[in-house]
Each structure stands twice: as C-alpha cells, then as structure tokens.
Design a protein around this motif. Structure first.
Motif, PDB file in Angstrom:
ATOM      1  N   UNK A  56       1.067 -11.324   0.225  1.00 42.55           N
ATOM      2  CA  UNK A  56       0.186 -12.224  -0.512  1.00 42.55           C
ATOM      3  C   UNK A  56       0.914 -13.365  -1.202  1.00 42.55           C
ATOM      4  N   UNK A  57       0.135 -14.151  -1.908  1.00 36.59           N
ATOM      5  CA  UNK A  57       0.664 -15.328  -2.596  1.00 36.59           C
ATOM      6  C   UNK A  57       1.599 -14.942  -3.742  1.00 36.59           C
ATOM      7  N   UNK A  58       1.320 -13.824  -4.383  1.00 37.13           N
ATOM      8  CA  UNK A  58       2.127 -13.416  -5.537  1.00 37.13           C
ATOM      9  C   UNK A  58       3.349 -12.586  -5.155  1.00 37.13           C
ATOM     10  N   UNK A  59       3.447 -12.146  -3.908  1.00 34.45           N
ATOM     11  CA  UNK A  59       4.614 -11.397  -3.465  1.00 34.45           C
ATOM     12  C   UNK A  59       4.658  -9.963  -3.940  1.00 34.45           C
ATOM     13  N   UNK A  60       3.517  -9.278  -3.912  1.00 37.41           N
ATOM     14  CA  UNK A  60       3.475  -7.888  -4.353  1.00 37.41           C
ATOM     15  C   UNK A  60       3.924  -6.943  -3.237  1.00 37.41           C
ATOM     16  N   UNK A  61       4.292  -5.730  -3.617  1.00 34.90           N
ATOM     17  CA  UNK A  61       4.742  -4.711  -2.670  1.00 34.90           C
ATOM     18  C   UNK A  61       3.720  -3.582  -2.618  1.00 34.90           C
ATOM     19  N   UNK A  62       3.605  -2.960  -1.445  1.00 35.12           N
ATOM     20  CA  UNK A  62       2.661  -1.854  -1.248  1.00 35.12           C
ATOM     21  C   UNK A  62       3.419  -0.615  -0.790  1.00 35.12           C
ATOM     22  N   UNK A  63       3.388   0.429  -1.608  1.00 38.47           N
ATOM     23  CA  UNK A  63       3.993   1.691  -1.202  1.00 38.47           C
ATOM     24  C   UNK A  63       3.124   2.303  -0.112  1.00 38.47           C
ATOM     25  N   UNK A  64       3.671   2.600   1.061  1.00 37.68           N
ATOM     26  CA  UNK A  64       2.852   3.145   2.139  1.00 37.68           C
ATOM     27  C   UNK A  64       2.242   4.508   1.805  1.00 37.68           C
ATOM     28  N   UNK A  65       2.930   5.311   1.028  1.00 35.80           N
ATOM     29  CA  UNK A  65       2.389   6.628   0.660  1.00 35.80           C
ATOM     30  C   UNK A  65       1.257   6.494  -0.348  1.00 35.80           C
ATOM     31  N   UNK A  66       1.402   5.589  -1.319  1.00 38.23           N
ATOM     32  CA  UNK A  66       0.310   5.352  -2.270  1.00 38.23           C
ATOM     33  C   UNK A  66      -0.904   4.784  -1.549  1.00 38.23           C
ATOM     34  N   UNK A  67      -0.670   3.862  -0.617  1.00 34.69           N
ATOM     35  CA  UNK A  67      -1.754   3.267   0.149  1.00 34.69           C
ATOM     36  C   UNK A  67      -2.492   4.322   0.964  1.00 34.69           C
ATOM     37  N   UNK A  68      -1.754   5.242   1.557  1.00 36.51           N
ATOM     38  CA  UNK A  68      -2.385   6.324   2.327  1.00 36.51           C
ATOM     39  C   UNK A  68      -3.206   7.237   1.421  1.00 36.51           C
ATOM     40  N   UNK A  69      -2.706   7.526   0.236  1.00 38.59           N
ATOM     41  CA  UNK A  69      -3.472   8.348  -0.716  1.00 38.59           C
ATOM     42  C   UNK A  69      -4.789   7.669  -1.090  1.00 38.59           C
ATOM     43  N   UNK A  70      -4.752   6.374  -1.295  1.00 33.72           N
ATOM     44  CA  UNK A  70      -5.969   5.624  -1.629  1.00 33.72           C
ATOM     45  C   UNK A  70      -6.948   5.673  -0.469  1.00 33.72           C
ATOM     46  N   UNK A  71      -6.449   5.464   0.744  1.00 37.64           N
ATOM     47  CA  UNK A  71      -7.320   5.514   1.932  1.00 37.64           C
ATOM     48  C   UNK A  71      -7.971   6.894   2.083  1.00 37.64           C
ATOM     49  N   UNK A  72      -7.169   7.955   1.883  1.00 30.95           N
ATOM     50  CA  UNK A  72      -7.708   9.310   1.996  1.00 30.95           C
ATOM     51  C   UNK A  72      -8.776   9.568   0.946  1.00 30.95           C
ATOM     52  N   UNK A  73      -8.539   9.124  -0.275  1.00 32.47           N
ATOM     53  CA  UNK A  73      -9.514   9.352  -1.335  1.00 32.47           C
ATOM     54  C   UNK A  73     -10.799   8.577  -1.073  1.00 32.47           C
ATOM     55  N   UNK A  74     -10.695   7.386  -0.490  1.00 32.39           N
ATOM     56  CA  UNK A  74     -11.903   6.618  -0.185  1.00 32.39           C
ATOM     57  C   UNK A  74     -12.709   7.250   0.955  1.00 32.39           C
ATOM     58  N   UNK A  75     -12.012   7.847   1.924  1.00 34.19           N
ATOM     59  CA  UNK A  75     -12.701   8.537   3.026  1.00 34.19           C
ATOM     60  C   UNK A  75     -13.456   9.763   2.541  1.00 34.19           C
ATOM     61  N   UNK A  76     -12.913  10.418   1.521  1.00 35.35           N
ATOM     62  CA  UNK A  76     -13.520  11.657   1.025  1.00 35.35           C
ATOM     63  C   UNK A  76     -14.723  11.397   0.110  1.00 35.35           C
ATOM     64  N   UNK A  77     -14.887  10.178  -0.350  1.00 30.05           N
ATOM     65  CA  UNK A  77     -16.016   9.886  -1.258  1.00 30.05           C
ATOM     66  C   UNK A  77     -17.288   9.643  -0.506  1.00 30.05           C
TER      67      UNK A  77
END
Length: 77
Positions: A56-77
């Motif tokens: 992105x424009x601000x140069x943020x980093x995404x932890x792949x494991x945190x991102x996967x946890x978020x995806x899993x939690x969204x699928x379960x809702x």
C-alpha cells in the motif's frame, strides 16, 4: 522465519530490527513483478519473524499467519 536469519544479520541491522520491528534485507524481483521491490525482515509479536515487502501507500506489513487467522475467523462467522 528461523532465528538463524536474525543471528546472521550484522549487529547494526539487529539493532534496527529491535528498534523498528523491521529491517531491510535485499531487493528482489519475482515472477509477474515489473520491478525490484525491497524485502524486509519483520517481527510479528505473535508469530515471530517473516519476510515481506511494504504494501500500500503507507508501506505496511502483513504477517501471513495473522492474515490466515483473520480469514479463518471470518469463514467461521
């Protein structure tokens, strides 16, 4: 990411990593990319070290494991 990568860093890069939470490693060009991008070693407080490039424009980093946890939690809702 293995602790050996951190140990192989110069003392200056280890200080920068400790202070900022990320440190530049190298430039890399991957298939499909138009140009070289900077690759950083980043520390996630929850999962440890990983390599990433600024997003992105601000140069943020995404932890792949945190991102996967978020995806899993969204699928379960």
């Amino acid at each position: 990411m293995d602790e050996d990568v951190v140990k192989s860093l110069s003392w200056w890069k280890r200080i920068v990593l400790r202070l900022r939470g990320y440190v530049f490693l190298r430039y890399e060009k991957r298939p499909g990319w138009k140009a070289y991008l900077p690759i950083y070693l980043v520390k996630c407080e929850k999962h440890g070290y990983y390599e990433d490039y600024p997003h992105g424009h601000t140069g943020y980093f995404l932890c792949p494991k945190c991102l996967e946890e978020i995806r899993r939690s969204l699928r379960n809702e």
